[in-house]
Design a protein around this motif. Structure first.
Motif, short mmCIF file in Angstrom:
data_model
loop_
_atom_site.label_atom_id
_atom_site.label_comp_id
_atom_site.label_asym_id
_atom_site.label_seq_id
_atom_site.Cartn_x
_atom_site.Cartn_y
_atom_site.Cartn_z
N ILE A 172 0.84 -1.20 0.00
CA ILE A 172 0.00 0.00 0.00
C ILE A 172 0.88 1.26 0.00
O ILE A 172 0.61 2.22 -0.72
CB ILE A 172 -0.98 -0.01 1.19
N VAL A 173 1.96 1.24 0.78
CA VAL A 173 2.91 2.36 0.79
C VAL A 173 3.53 2.53 -0.59
O VAL A 173 3.64 3.65 -1.11
CB VAL A 173 4.01 2.16 1.87
N ALA A 174 3.90 1.43 -1.24
CA ALA A 174 4.50 1.49 -2.58
C ALA A 174 3.53 2.06 -3.60
O ALA A 174 3.92 2.89 -4.45
CB ALA A 174 4.98 0.10 -3.01
N ILE A 175 2.27 1.65 -3.54
CA ILE A 175 1.25 2.18 -4.45
C ILE A 175 1.07 3.69 -4.20
O ILE A 175 0.99 4.47 -5.15
CB ILE A 175 -0.08 1.42 -4.30
N HIS A 176 1.03 4.08 -2.94
CA HIS A 176 0.89 5.49 -2.57
C HIS A 176 2.04 6.31 -3.15
O HIS A 176 1.83 7.35 -3.78
CB HIS A 176 0.86 5.60 -1.04
N LYS A 177 3.25 5.81 -2.98
CA LYS A 177 4.45 6.48 -3.48
C LYS A 177 4.41 6.63 -5.01
O LYS A 177 4.70 7.69 -5.55
CB LYS A 177 5.68 5.65 -3.07
N GLN A 178 4.08 5.54 -5.68
CA GLN A 178 4.03 5.55 -7.14
C GLN A 178 2.97 6.52 -7.65
O GLN A 178 3.18 7.22 -8.63
CB GLN A 178 3.75 4.13 -7.65
N THR A 179 1.84 6.58 -6.98
CA THR A 179 0.77 7.50 -7.37
C THR A 179 1.25 8.94 -7.23
O THR A 179 1.05 9.75 -8.13
CB THR A 179 -0.49 7.27 -6.50
N LEU A 180 1.90 9.25 -6.12
CA LEU A 180 2.43 10.60 -5.90
C LEU A 180 3.48 10.96 -6.95
O LEU A 180 3.52 12.09 -7.44
CB LEU A 180 3.02 10.74 -4.50
N MET A 181 4.34 10.00 -7.29
CA MET A 181 5.39 10.24 -8.28
C MET A 181 4.80 10.54 -9.66
O MET A 181 5.44 11.17 -10.49
CB MET A 181 6.35 9.05 -8.36
N ASN A 182 3.58 10.10 -9.89
CA ASN A 182 2.89 10.36 -11.15
C ASN A 182 1.89 11.51 -11.02
O ASN A 182 0.95 11.60 -11.80
CB ASN A 182 2.19 9.09 -11.62
N ALA A 183 2.13 12.39 -10.04
CA ALA A 183 1.29 13.57 -9.79
C ALA A 183 -0.17 13.21 -9.56
O ALA A 183 -1.08 13.91 -9.99
CB ALA A 183 1.44 14.57 -10.94
N GLY A 184 -0.39 12.10 -8.88
CA GLY A 184 -1.75 11.65 -8.60
C GLY A 184 -2.03 11.61 -7.11
O GLY A 184 -1.28 12.17 -6.31
N ALA A 185 -3.14 10.95 -6.76
CA ALA A 185 -3.53 10.84 -5.36
C ALA A 185 -4.15 9.46 -5.12
O ALA A 185 -4.87 8.94 -5.96
CB ALA A 185 -4.52 11.93 -4.99
N LEU A 186 -3.83 8.91 -3.96
CA LEU A 186 -4.39 7.64 -3.53
C LEU A 186 -5.25 7.89 -2.30
O LEU A 186 -4.85 8.60 -1.39
CB LEU A 186 -3.27 6.65 -3.17
N VAL A 187 -6.45 7.30 -2.31
CA VAL A 187 -7.36 7.40 -1.17
C VAL A 187 -7.75 6.00 -0.74
O VAL A 187 -8.03 5.13 -1.57
CB VAL A 187 -8.62 8.23 -1.53
#
Length: 112
Positions: A61-76
């Motif tokens: 979940i942390v990895a998905i969160h990080k990847q989303t942020l790196m792609n200028a996105g957001a995880l909820v």
């Protein structure tokens, strides 16, 4: 793991009952391939069916969160039971993740 496309290019994934060493890599791969690699920047992970997450699952979940942020996105993250919510508090991950109680709240947050 079921996925659905919501309004404004928001993609939602329904997480399985258990997230552990056995299925974590597959979950990560599916979320990456079906969201990030396809250009979706707003991702919701729905934990309404999830009853158990081990340390590997938390790491994914942390990895998905990080990847989303790196792609200028957001995880909820939405719909945790009390045990998993307590686990997130104990690990201080509740301070890092965007956590909401409902899909409606998550969509409102992502549309800001």
């Amino acid at each position: 793991m079921k996925k659905s496309l919501l309004e404004n290019d928001i993609i939602k994934f329904e997480m399985p009952e258990e997230i552990d060493l056995v299925n974590s890599q597959e979950i990560k791969k599916t979320v990456y391939e079906e969201s990030i690699e396809k250009g979706y920047k707003k991702v919701i992970l729905d934990f309404s069916k999830t009853r158990y997450i081990d340390s590997t699952g938390l790491g994914i979940i942390v990895a998905i969160h990080k990847q989303t942020l790196m792609n200028a996105g957001a995880l909820v993250l939405i719909n945790f039971d009390s045990n998993i919510r307590n686990l997130l508090k104990m690990t201080s991950l509740d301070r890092i993740f965007n956590i909401f109680d409902s899909e409606k709240e998550a969509i409102e947050f992502l549309n800001k």
